[in-house]
Design a protein around this motif. Structure first.
Motif, mmCIF file in Angstrom:
data_model
loop_
_atom_site.group_PDB
_atom_site.id
_atom_site.type_symbol
_atom_site.label_atom_id
_atom_site.label_comp_id
_atom_site.label_asym_id
_atom_site.label_seq_id
_atom_site.Cartn_x
_atom_site.Cartn_y
_atom_site.Cartn_z
ATOM 1 N N SER A 49 0.829 -1.210 0.000
ATOM 2 C CA SER A 49 0.000 0.000 0.000
ATOM 3 C C SER A 49 0.862 1.258 0.000
ATOM 4 O O SER A 49 0.558 2.243 -0.675
ATOM 5 C CB SER A 49 -0.954 0.001 1.199
ATOM 6 N N TRP A 50 1.966 1.241 0.735
ATOM 7 C CA TRP A 50 2.865 2.395 0.761
ATOM 8 C C TRP A 50 3.525 2.593 -0.601
ATOM 9 O O TRP A 50 3.617 3.713 -1.104
ATOM 10 C CB TRP A 50 3.925 2.209 1.843
ATOM 11 N N VAL A 92 3.358 6.496 7.548
ATOM 12 C CA VAL A 92 2.401 5.456 7.921
ATOM 13 C C VAL A 92 2.351 4.368 6.855
ATOM 14 O O VAL A 92 2.317 4.656 5.658
ATOM 15 C CB VAL A 92 0.994 6.068 8.104
ATOM 16 N N ARG A 123 -0.181 1.683 5.859
ATOM 17 C CA ARG A 123 -1.569 1.296 6.128
ATOM 18 C C ARG A 123 -1.771 -0.207 6.194
ATOM 19 O O ARG A 123 -2.681 -0.700 6.826
ATOM 20 C CB ARG A 123 -2.501 1.851 5.040
ATOM 21 N N VAL A 172 -8.900 2.101 4.034
ATOM 22 C CA VAL A 172 -8.326 1.815 5.352
ATOM 23 C C VAL A 172 -7.665 0.441 5.334
ATOM 24 O O VAL A 172 -8.259 -0.549 4.891
ATOM 25 C CB VAL A 172 -9.409 1.874 6.450
ATOM 26 N N GLY A 173 -6.431 0.368 5.832
ATOM 27 C CA GLY A 173 -5.669 -0.863 5.795
ATOM 28 C C GLY A 173 -5.686 -1.622 7.108
ATOM 29 O O GLY A 173 -6.083 -1.110 8.165
ATOM 30 N N GLN A 192 -3.747 -0.072 10.058
ATOM 31 C CA GLN A 192 -4.453 1.032 10.705
ATOM 32 C C GLN A 192 -5.512 0.501 11.676
ATOM 33 O O GLN A 192 -5.688 1.037 12.771
ATOM 34 C CB GLN A 192 -5.114 1.928 9.656
ATOM 35 N N LEU A 250 -11.981 5.488 12.216
ATOM 36 C CA LEU A 250 -11.350 5.424 10.889
ATOM 37 C C LEU A 250 -12.343 5.510 9.738
ATOM 38 O O LEU A 250 -11.926 5.548 8.576
ATOM 39 C CB LEU A 250 -10.565 4.112 10.757
#
Length: 933
Positions: free
Chosen positions: A843-844, A872, A874, A884-885, A888, A907
């Protein structure tokens, strides 16, 4: 697109059979946004993740915009003339059965009607079948055996009124999420409601279940014949209903000779589990049994359906609020296709092709020169006939059989060898379109205008809110133009979909007077204005007490008050239908929010008006062998749809499950030497695929699951239906896609890789690869059996001619290589290679394609593959709606959020469509267990 003023159009979602109402807002600058229609009685404003992302799927990327002949752009006249002349010549030389249409639940009812009319009434063959054969044909056959008609008895509100819901072979949380959310909301209000899930897999639907019965594949017949016997032995029968409204009860109850131990052996369940389920069913008067593909997609699918129906007939739990057997369909207009005779063994308006009286009626109504006199070839048979030359001209509409049919490689070979193939579709390149001699550009969702019918018999309008691009045309127009060129212009001179719908409604009422279930005669006189304003309504909707082809003035007047041209406004209920009780033995007509139900007081559509119990004998379906010791089950994932021709366009829908996978139980994984995230070769006697291993105890030991969405457009070798045998139910013709003998082995990869790319690569030189859209580009997973020149490999992905700076890291001894290419301050691509599955924050890395990288020092973090400092990560995306990961959510749990509601408040995850709530709860429980250790 520039328009004068903003507007919001009422339409219907094009995905599953729930049939959710959608409000599509077109802003003055042309921006499109969608939300659920709060007034639509199917969803009351809810949408799932796929529906919420509809606005992300309507771009023109990859669209087929002009007719083509052998890959050459042409005009409509040349293309249509060629189609008409070739079909006409083939019929003249080889007979009417030498041509075929393969159609789709993606068509609107009006499209379906015209195609069926042309094939069955004017070509004179019944060689028209639909991809709905693959998802609900067994339900149709079971309904017809028991009820004398293809009638779904209940309504969605029964799911909220029931005290017990039995979900059989239905992953409702992922495949029909809005119905799942309606049940979840009802249960919050009535915690005493019970839910039983019957499924070999512990799917996310189990989050709602009080009891999960991990049944053996195809154990359903034994389970429900055993239930019928239990009901009889424990005085849980409605003998008055049985005597008054049914026949064949004694034969059905004596058909199964299995005792409790025998049922346990056949189902793979414990005797205590069986008794708990049976006693709960027996004690609960208000019971709804919801079933879907786990029941239908079986060589005994029709028997499964009738085994379920038998139990409801025996207890009189049908037609009353909160009761009934309930088939939920997979496509947005599978029901509409059934209504117009889209299946090869049916006639329009639920009439029977085997019945000479029905054939004569339809022929007279259409003033047709001929009518098909026998059922046509069902889907599997149809493509076998294409392969052996019996069918020499084939028209495929709005579907992708090279990926979705069983024995898909053989289907592809048949299509490639067919002398003449026409495909009318939305995309210029699918695995099926690439083999067409003639490609016809069809209008897509948002451009099409017509109607669809959902799983509760509710007809809703799909309205256009976008201009039709290029030279694309409505499917009904394309079919009618071919018919005209075949010399039958008068019967196909439709000016609009409203005219087709009016004819369809008139046929439903023609010589009916309550003899048939499907009757929407109230709309037989619909004009263009009324059709545009048509509000959702549930059938039957017969005309006035003196039915005529002119329809009911009162019904039309009331319908005209609804909807106001499809632009958002008041949405009153459908017309009150005073003749329902007389025609169908129904209760009083519904008020707003109430559903129409069938059969509470009998009134079935058999000759004696009684339902038929079907005597069913449980049979074994063990297809495994020493060479193929596992059972392969195929199905859907949460955020993708069919062969991804639509959802594959949405970057956020591609993040939850970004590549094809095989679910395998830990014990089986250990036995076959497979680790989590390994690449696995899954094979059957028909073919093989390469997919990622997902080791999970949610999967039943001895069984594996592979999703059906991935195609050659998105992965190297993941067309799982190429593995499915062309075994079908003898009655319905539906393929058995849930019980396939298979084996697995670890793919010995020399290197694994992950990449994010600003542009889709022209080619990917890897044994295994899977490509998915992401924010600002594409994400790629791959594996190779042997190493490469990694610098050259990176250049092939990034584009050898691309300008920019490349950073690289090489650990030759360890087998780790990393590359990052920058074009100015933007990331053009990053590539990570390792001897094991790559440990990179996906995701990053995806987010870096959208970031500015003017700071050269910060570019080193991309090569490292992880965020630096306080950035962050996620984690894997759980909530597609808000991105939203998992990390998180886990962090929020550690911070004190110990409920799904608390996560939502912090979230927003799970607060929109709700499809991810079960996964959020799983993460919460996992964190609790870790804390307790």
């Amino acid at each position: 697109m520039k328009i004068d003023e903003a507007r919001e159009v009422r339409t219907t979602c094009p995905y599953c059979g729930v049939g959710c109402g959608v409000l599509a807002k077109v802003a003055a600058d042309g921006e499109i946004t969608v939300r659920g229609d709060p007034d639509h009685p199917a969803n009351f404003g809810r949408l799932c993740s796929k529906g919420s992302a509809l606005a992300e799927t309507i771009d023109l990327d990859g669209r087929l915009l002009y007719p083509e002949i052998h890959g050459r752009r042409t005009g409509w006249d040349e293309a249509l003339d060629l189609v008409a002349s070739t079909f006409s010549r083939t019929i003249a030389e080889h007979g009417s059965d030498a041509v075929a249409f393969y159609v789709s639940g993606q068509l609107l009812t009006e499209d379906y009607y015209v195609a069926n009319k042309l094939m069955k009434g004017f070509i004179g063959s019944a060689n028209i079948d639909t991809n709905s054969r693959l998802c609900m044909a067994s339900s149709v056959a079971g309904h017809r055996r028991a009820f004398g008609s293809d009638t779904v008895p209940g309504s969605y509100e029964d799911l909220e009124l029931a005290d017990l819901i039995v979900l059989v072979g239905s992953n409702l949380a992922w495949c029909h999420p809005v119905l799942y959310q309606r049940i979840a909301a009802a249960r919050e209000k009535r915690p005493e409601m019970k839910v039983v899930l019957i499924d070999p897999r512990r799917t996310m639907t189990s989050d709602l279940a009080d009891m999960h019965l991990a049944i053996a594949p195809d154990g359903d017949v034994a389970l429900f014949t055993g239930l019928l016997a239990y009901l009889g032995k424990n005085d849980a029968l409605d003998r008055a209903y049985i005597a008054a409204h049914t026949t064949g009860f004694e034969g059905a109850t004596t058909a199964s000779a299995l005792d409790l131990a025998g049922i346990a052996a056949a189902t793979g369940l414990g005797e205590d589990e069986l008794v708990r389920f049976y006693s709960l069913f027996a004690a609960t008067a208000k019971t709804v049994t919801v079933y879907s593909q786990g029941v239908n997609q079986s060589s005994s699918g029709t028997d499964k359906v009738n085994a379920i129906i038998n139990c409801h007939l025996a207890t009189g739990r049908i037609g009353k609020p909160g009761t009934g057997p309930f088939s939920v369909t997979g496509q947005p207009n599978a029901m509409g296709g059934r209504e117009v005779g889209g299946l090869a063994n049916m006639l329009a308006a639920h009439m029977e092709i085997e019945n000479p009286e029905h054939r004569g009626r339809v022929q007279r109504f259409w003033s047709a020169p001929a009518i098909a006199e026998k059922p046509g070839l069902k889907a599997v048979e149809m493509f076998q006939a294409v392969a052996d030359g019996r069918i020499r001209a084939l028209w495929i509409m709005a579907t992708n059989p090279v990926d979705s049919m069983p024995d898909a490689d053989a289907v592809e070979a048949a299509i490639k060898a067919c002398p003449f193939v026409v495909v009318s579709d939305v995309l210029a390149m699918t695995d099926t379109v690439r083999h067409a001699h003639v490609r016809l550009p069809a209008a897509a969702w948002g451009e099409k205008d017509g109607s669809v019918t959902n799983s509760e018999r509710r007809i809703s309008r799909q309205r256009a809110f976008l201009p039709v691009p290029g030279e694309a045309r409505a499917d009904w127009w394309i079919i009618a133009e071919v018919a005209k060129r075949m010399g039958i212009a008068e019967a196909f001179s439709y000016a609009s979909p409203a005219a087709i719908f009016a004819e369809h409604a008139a046929l439903s009422a023609f010589e009916n007077d309550g003899a048939r279930d499907f009757d929407i005669g109230a709309y037989a006189g619909v004009d263009a204005e009324t059709y545009e304003e048509l509000a959702p309504f549930q059938w039957p909707a017969p005309a006035s007490p003196s039915p005529s082809r002119g329809g009911s003035a009162r019904a039309l007047s009331e319908a005209k008050q609804a909807g106001r041209g499809g632009v958002r406004g008041a949405s009153p209920p459908p017309p009150r239908l005073s003749r329902l009780a007389a025609q169908s033995s129904l209760a009083d007509p519904p008020l707003k929010g109430e559903g129409i139900r069938f059969f509470a007081n009998g009134g079935y559509y058999t000759p004696d008006r009684k339902a038929r119990f079907i005597a069913i004998h449980p049979t074994a379906h063990n297809r495994t062998s020493p060479d193929y010791p596992l059972i392969l089950n195929t199905g859907r994932v949460r955020d993708h749809w069919h062969t991804m021709t639509r959802t594959g366009k949405s970057q956020r829908l591609s993040q939850h499950m970004a590549e094809p996978f095989v679910e395998i139980h830990p014990a089986d994984a250990q036995h076959f030497g497979i680790g989590d995230a390994d690449i696995v070769r899954v094979s059957t006697v028909h073919g093989e695929v390469l997919v990622r291993a997902l080791v999970t105890a949610r999967q039943r030991s001895g069984s594996i699951f592979v999703p059906m969405h991935w195609t050659d457009q998105f992965s190297a070798r993941a067309r799982v239906d190429a593995l499915v045998a062309p075994i079908t139910d003898a009655i319905s013709g539906q393929p058995a896609s849930k019980n396939i003998a298979a084996r697995v082995e670890r793919f010995a990869a020399a290197a694994f890789g992950f990449a994010v790319l600003a542009e889709r690569p022209a080619s990917i030189d890897a044994d295994y690869w899977s490509l998915a859209r992401c924010a600002a580009g594409w994400r790629l997973e791959f594996a190779l059996e042997a190493g490469r020149d990694w610098t050259a490999f990176a250049a092939s992905l990034f584009g050898a001619d691309a300008l920019g700076e490349t950073l690289a890291y090489h650990d030759v001894a360890g087998g780790h290589y990393r590359f990052a290419r920058f074009a100015g301050s933007r990331l053009a691509g990053a590539l990570y290679l390792a001897p094991k599955p790559v440990a990179v924050s996906r995701s990053w890395a995806v987010e870096q394609l959208s970031a500015d990288h003017a700071n050269r020092r910060g570019r080193l973090a991309i090569v490292a593959g992880r965020p630096g400092g306080n950035a962050v990560d996620r984690g894997a995306v759980v909530c597609s709606c808000f991105g939203v990961g998992a990390n998180q959510i886990a962090d929020a749990v550690r911070g004190g959020c110990v409920s799904v509601e608390a996560i939502g408040a912090t979230l927003h995850a799970g607060t929109n469509c709700g499809s991810c709530r079960a996964e959020i709860r799983t993460i919460i429980e996992a964190r609790r267990l870790q804390a307790a250790e």
